[in-house]
Design a protein around this motif. Structure first.
Motif, PDB file in Angstrom:
ATOM      1  N   CYS A 144      37.645  49.254  36.511  1.00 14.57           N
ATOM      2  CA  CYS A 144      38.764  49.737  35.887  1.00 14.57           C
ATOM      3  C   CYS A 144      39.200  49.818  34.585  1.00 14.57           C
ATOM      4  CB  CYS A 144      39.910  49.572  36.735  1.00 14.57           C
ATOM      5  SG  CYS A 144      41.233  48.428  36.661  1.00 14.57           S
ATOM      6  N   TYR A 190      41.675  47.164  33.634  1.00 14.30           N
ATOM      7  CA  TYR A 190      43.094  47.168  33.222  1.00 14.30           C
ATOM      8  C   TYR A 190      43.308  45.293  33.133  1.00 14.30           C
ATOM      9  CZ  TYR A 190      48.162  48.382  33.286  1.00 14.30           C
ATOM     10  OH  TYR A 190      49.545  48.363  32.804  1.00 14.30           O
ATOM     11  N   CYS A 191      42.781  44.962  33.187  1.00 12.67           N
ATOM     12  CA  CYS A 191      43.038  43.289  33.424  1.00 12.67           C
ATOM     13  C   CYS A 191      41.703  42.663  32.247  1.00 12.67           C
ATOM     14  CB  CYS A 191      42.580  42.436  34.460  1.00 12.67           C
ATOM     15  SG  CYS A 191      41.012  42.749  35.116  1.00 12.67           S
ATOM     16  N   LEU A 197      43.386  37.332  37.206  1.00  9.96           N
ATOM     17  CA  LEU A 197      43.577  38.337  38.486  1.00  9.96           C
ATOM     18  C   LEU A 197      42.587  39.562  38.318  1.00  9.96           C
ATOM     19  CD1 LEU A 197      46.850  37.845  40.269  1.00  9.96           C
ATOM     20  CD2 LEU A 197      44.649  36.238  40.672  1.00  9.96           C
ATOM     21  N   CYS A 198      40.828  40.046  39.382  1.00  4.06           N
ATOM     22  CA  CYS A 198      41.132  41.419  38.872  1.00  4.06           C
ATOM     23  C   CYS A 198      40.420  41.481  40.285  1.00  4.06           C
ATOM     24  CB  CYS A 198      39.351  40.584  37.880  1.00  4.06           C
ATOM     25  SG  CYS A 198      38.586  42.607  38.260  1.00  4.06           S
ATOM     26  N   ARG A 199      41.027  42.597  40.224  1.00  2.00           N
ATOM     27  CA  ARG A 199      40.918  43.594  41.871  1.00  2.00           C
ATOM     28  C   ARG A 199      40.102  44.298  41.555  1.00  2.00           C
ATOM     29  NH1 ARG A 199      43.099  42.693  46.459  1.00  2.00           N
ATOM     30  NH2 ARG A 199      44.067  44.237  47.483  1.00  2.00           N
ATOM     31  N   CYS A 200      39.050  44.457  40.646  1.00  6.04           N
ATOM     32  CA  CYS A 200      37.995  45.552  40.975  1.00  6.04           C
ATOM     33  C   CYS A 200      36.509  44.255  41.374  1.00  6.04           C
ATOM     34  CB  CYS A 200      37.828  46.137  39.723  1.00  6.04           C
ATOM     35  SG  CYS A 200      38.353  47.219  38.902  1.00  6.04           S
ATOM     36  N   GLY A 201      37.023  43.197  41.232  1.00  8.63           N
ATOM     37  CA  GLY A 201      35.404  42.167  41.512  1.00  8.63           C
ATOM     38  C   GLY A 201      34.773  42.182  40.499  1.00  8.63           C
ATOM     39  N   TYR A 218      34.635  38.787  38.891  1.00  6.85           N
ATOM     40  CA  TYR A 218      34.476  37.958  38.174  1.00  6.85           C
ATOM     41  C   TYR A 218      33.409  37.542  37.774  1.00  6.85           C
ATOM     42  CZ  TYR A 218      39.250  37.593  40.141  1.00  6.85           C
ATOM     43  OH  TYR A 218      40.352  38.040  41.054  1.00  6.85           O
TER      44      TYR A 218
END
Lengths: 150, 729
Positions: A94, A96-97, A128-132, A134
């Motif tokens: 996405c 965003y982060c 933090l990243c919500r899409c994974g 890392y």
């Protein structure tokens, strides 16, 4: 009138010194690459470089930044090894982060050009990243580090 | 029928005058669409999916919204491949609102359900092939030769016998005069140029440079900002409010109520945030002012003894249970979950009374249009929808509640200026449409060979569809609550499946990545492990025995077992857990290598391996990224996530009390794709479902504690380790 140094340019503003740096960058300067997400300094999406260190712009006022060098994602050159590594490792989903992640990665490599996996975990754990993404972030930082080395 | 005329093309674009262009240089430019087309001297466009310009540039429209899943790259890849375009020359445009771009299966302009590629694969191939066929015909006329002597190759038509070639741009004028072909020939799979490769994402550079525009980044002249105060408890009404403390504050334009909310509109974002804190509002009683997490557990577990509505009553499950050599019974419980997407919700509206323009990061264009018509009273031609980049959704942006709020505020404020309504992170956690809490009781039996003889399954959960689509609550059964049990790859011969609908639970519910699969996979795959343990059969072998009729499910399991080293002895203190699941027509198996620190209860996940059979992968790298992302989303929920409630409302506030997975907790993830050559199936939600059971199964292997509740926090693991000592598993 306050004087600030943003992305290498000196600029003057009539904004209240209490204005959060995040909103000043986004709304007044139109530097929308710096993102709002948690507003409490927890997620790292709003990270900017203050004198080379990754700081949360939602927790800073513009008064805090007088006399400091502020660098946003827009101020990192497009051919910077970190940005190039981010592209080559296909990091964003996405996205965003990612400006905040890139800022923290640049700050890490400024201080420690050859970080270990553990160094990366420590430096990046508050972004933090919500899409994974890392694992790809980690690989991109190692790739950028190799590029700096050579 | 002739190829589409310039006028007709503009008609497809409707009243749209703004669009976002995503070029491969990573520039995200906002431009006047109509002007832009007028600047192009001439173009050839056989349908609304693409147009080819004389300067060799090729524009492809993407009907679906870019939520991070890569759809802006993947769908145009399909068109470009059949067109035999040169990808370097392709530019992608976000399609405007138009019936033309409806999902052909769902007949709606919505991006959801892991459906984009599986629903658009064939229509987009045909769209590209039509254009290629016409270009060949135009070239054949140009050379006065047979069409069979010509072939398309990377933006050119080649005359095979003489090796002459002519570019697509030079064929624009003649191709546009041709009728649409009656017959087209699709490429053979071995002729694919881009499908099956791993093209870089076209949005990558914009996202890396910080130039990608998300909903929250939209900036318009004279724009105002708006925050709402919402009820602190579910179902509470606004009794009144006082804005005395705010009066005279500079930069605040309007304060007024809308339904049960108070709107604060101002010209400066920090002033609006400050003003909201100063407003005193009085609220009435909520739906249940003592609702909290204790009550959730109490209500749901009590309801396990209620009679449910029967979803499936297949075979003789009673006799099957009687004849089983091994019988097992277990109960599972899962919490409410939040979406916690990184970009908070927002929507910008410019309403002039006669016209309404909307900019938002939302995946549901059809619902935006419906709500805009309802709130403004305008007709479709006077409403313009602009979808920006979307900073994550995971189901949250299927909803349009924030769009409705922005429209209502704009209509009532009568400012004739654009208003950007935005949510803070706290607003987001408090007013989510949550993944429902739910619990299940399973009784199952198998014979001495491990073949399942009987499966008796009761699901207790509030209904997601009750609000979203009540017409789908067939006979009082929520389709998501029971999904993936009756149609599991195990194909239970003797199955009794019932659903107890928990009514009157206050938290509003919504779709959350993988929906019902996110809980049912945990229950079924944990139980399978438990049953195999009781039967003394290896859990992988047990699964393979019961998947005889599903070769694709066996295929992914066997591959995971091989890559994971299932038959090798794991390192000391580590254990492997495995699971498999079938959702959105895709088969996935997943294995996890885990250790547990018995003094703290902390789980360490060392590695996750998964294998996926999703048919043809249009972009292999994107598929793997989506699977990995889905897995880590599921891991985050399995280890950490639970929404807290107290006093009838949400008490979870921000990421500090809803922690999500961080980098140091992220294991390496390996994703293997099985090339089955079948048509593409879903990908986005696939990774999420099978994670939790694989972790729980591995924890059992590591320390012998069978945990049937999530999340697997250190406190919960520790409590189970202590209970285990008392012989109470």
């Amino acid at each position: 009138m306050l004087e600030l140094l943003v992305n290498g340019k000196r600029l003057k503003t009539r904004s209240s010194p209490d204005t959060p740096l995040l909103w000043f960058l986004r709304e007044e300067l139109g530097l929308t690459g710096t993102k709002y997400s948690c507003g409490v300094g927890f997620c790292g999406s709003c990270s900017v470089l203050i004198n080379g260190e990754s700081k949360r712009s939602c927790l800073l006022t513009i008064r805090d930044c007088i006399g400091s060098s502020i660098v946003t994602i827009e101020g990192i050159p497009q051919d910077h090894p970190v940005k190039r590594a981010w592209f080559e490792e296909r990091v964003p989903e996405c996205g965003y982060c990612q400006p905040g992640q890139i800022i923290s990665a640049v700050a890490l490599l400024n201080k420690n050009p050859f970080p270990s996996a553990e160094d990366i975990n420590i430096a990046m754990d508050n972004n933090l990243c919500r899409c994974g993404t890392y694992n790809r972030i980690k690989r991109a930082i190692l790739r950028a580090s190799r590029a700096i080395k050579s | 029928m002739k190829a589409i005329s310039r006028r007709k093309f503009l008609k497809i674009l409707g009243g749209v005058s703004l669009g976002l262009s995503f070029s491969d240089e990573g520039i995200c430019a906002v431009f006047e669409e109509n002007d832009f087309l007028n600047q192009k001297s001439d173009f050839f466009s056989p349908n609304g999916w693409l147009f080819i310009c004389e300067d060799e540039s090729i524009y492809i429209f993407c009907s679906q919204c870019e939520i991070g899943q890569g759809v802006l790259t993947v769908l145009p890849t399909i068109v470009a491949d059949e067109l035999e375009a040169d990808w370097e020359k392709v530019k992608v445009l976000q399609a405007p609102f138009s019936e033309f771009y409806e999902d052909p299966v769902w007949e709606s302009q919505v991006t959801a359900g892991s459906a984009s590629v599986r629903h658009f694969y064939m229509p987009l191939r045909r769209a590209g092939a039509i254009a290629r066929t016409m270009l060949i015909k135009a070239a054949a006329r140009h050379w006065n030769c047979k069409e069979s002597e010509c072939k398309a190759k990377k933006g050119h038509i080649i005359h095979i016998p003489t090796d002459r070639s002519i570019s697509y741009g030079r064929l624009v004028k003649s191709a546009r005069r041709l009728p649409l072909p009656k017959e087209i020939e699709l490429k053979r799979e071995k002729e694919f140029r881009y499908i099956g490769s791993s093209l870089p994402r076209i949005d990558a550079k914009a996202k890396i440079n910080g130039t990608a525009i998300y909903g929250l980044d939209v900036r318009l002249p004279y724009m105002c900002y708006c925050l709402l105060m919402r009820p602190p408890r579910f179902g509470a009404r606004l009794l009144g409010f006082s804005s005395k403390k705010v009066q005279g504050l500079p930069r605040i334009e309007r304060i007024f109520s809308i339904g049960n909310k108070v709107a604060i509109v101002g010209t400066d974002i920090s002033s609006v945030i400050r003003a909201r804190k100063e407003i005193d509002a009085r609220w009435g009683r909520g739906r249940d002012d003592s609702f909290d997490n204790k009550k959730i557990g109490l209500f749901l577990k009590r309801a396990l003894n209620h009679k449910g509505t029967v979803k499936t009553n297949r075979g003789d499950w009673k006799a099957g249970l009687r004849s089983s050599r091994v019988v097992h019974k277990a109960e599972y419980f899962l919490p409410y979950l939040a979406h916690a997407q990184m970009e908070p919700l927002n929507c910008t509206v410019l309403f002039t009374g006669k016209h309404c323009r909307i900019w938002t990061s939302c995946q549901n264009k059809s619902d935006i249009m419906a709500v805009a018509k309802r709130v403004t009273g305008l007709s479709e031609k006077d409403i313009e929808i602009n979808i920006t980049f979307i900073g994550g959704s995971f189901g949250r942006r299927f909803e349009v509640d924030y769009v409705k709020e922005a429209l209502e505020v704009s209509v009532k404020a009568r400012l004739r200026k654009p208003i950007k309504l935005f949510w803070t992170r706290e607003d987001d956690f408090k007013n989510d449409f949550y993944r429902p809490a739910n619990c299940a009781r399973i009784i199952g039996g198998c014979d001495s060979n491990g073949l399942i003889r009987s499966w008796i399954h009761k699901v207790v959960a509030p209904s997601v569809y009750e609000r979203i689509e009540p017409s789908l609550l067939k006979g009082g059964i929520d389709p998501s609550a029971v999904e993936s049990i009756h149609n599991s790859s195990y194909n239970f011969r003797n199955l009794f499946l019932e659903y107890v609908w928990m009514k009157d639970m206050p938290p509003p519910l919504g779709f959350w990545r993988s929906v019902g699969n996110s809980h049912n996979s945990f229950m079924v795959e944990s139980f399978i492990d438990e049953l195999s343990f009781k039967a003394g059969i290896d859990p992988l072998e047990f699964r393979l025995k019961n998947l005889k009729k599903s070769p694709r499910a066996r295929g992914v399991l066997e591959l995971v077992a091989k890559k994971l080293g299932w038959w090798e002895k794991p390192q000391k203190g580590q254990a492997l857990g495995i699971s498999q699941h079938y959702l959105v027509y895709t088969y996935i198996a997943l294995g996890a290598e885990v250790s547990v620190d018995e003094s703290s209860g902390k789980i360490k996940v060392h590695k996750i391996v998964s294998a996926v059979d999703c048919g043809r992968a249009v972009n292999k790298a994107v598929v793997k990224e989506q699977i990995e992302g889905g897995i880590l989303f599921g891991l985050s929920a399995a280890l950490k996530e639970e929404v807290r409630f107290s006093k009838g409302g949400t008490s979870t506030k921000n990421f500090f009390d809803y922690p999500i997975l961080t980098m140091s907790e992220t294991p390496p993830v390996e994703v293997y794709l099985i090339e089955s050559g079948e048509r593409p199936t879903g990908v986005g939600e696939v990774g999420t479902a099978p994670v939790a059971p694989a972790i729980a199964n591995a924890v059992f292997g590591a320390v012998g504690a069978r945990i049937r509740e999530l999340p697997l926090t250190p406190e919960r693991v520790l409590a189970h380790l202590q209970n285990k000592g008392n012989g109470n598993i």
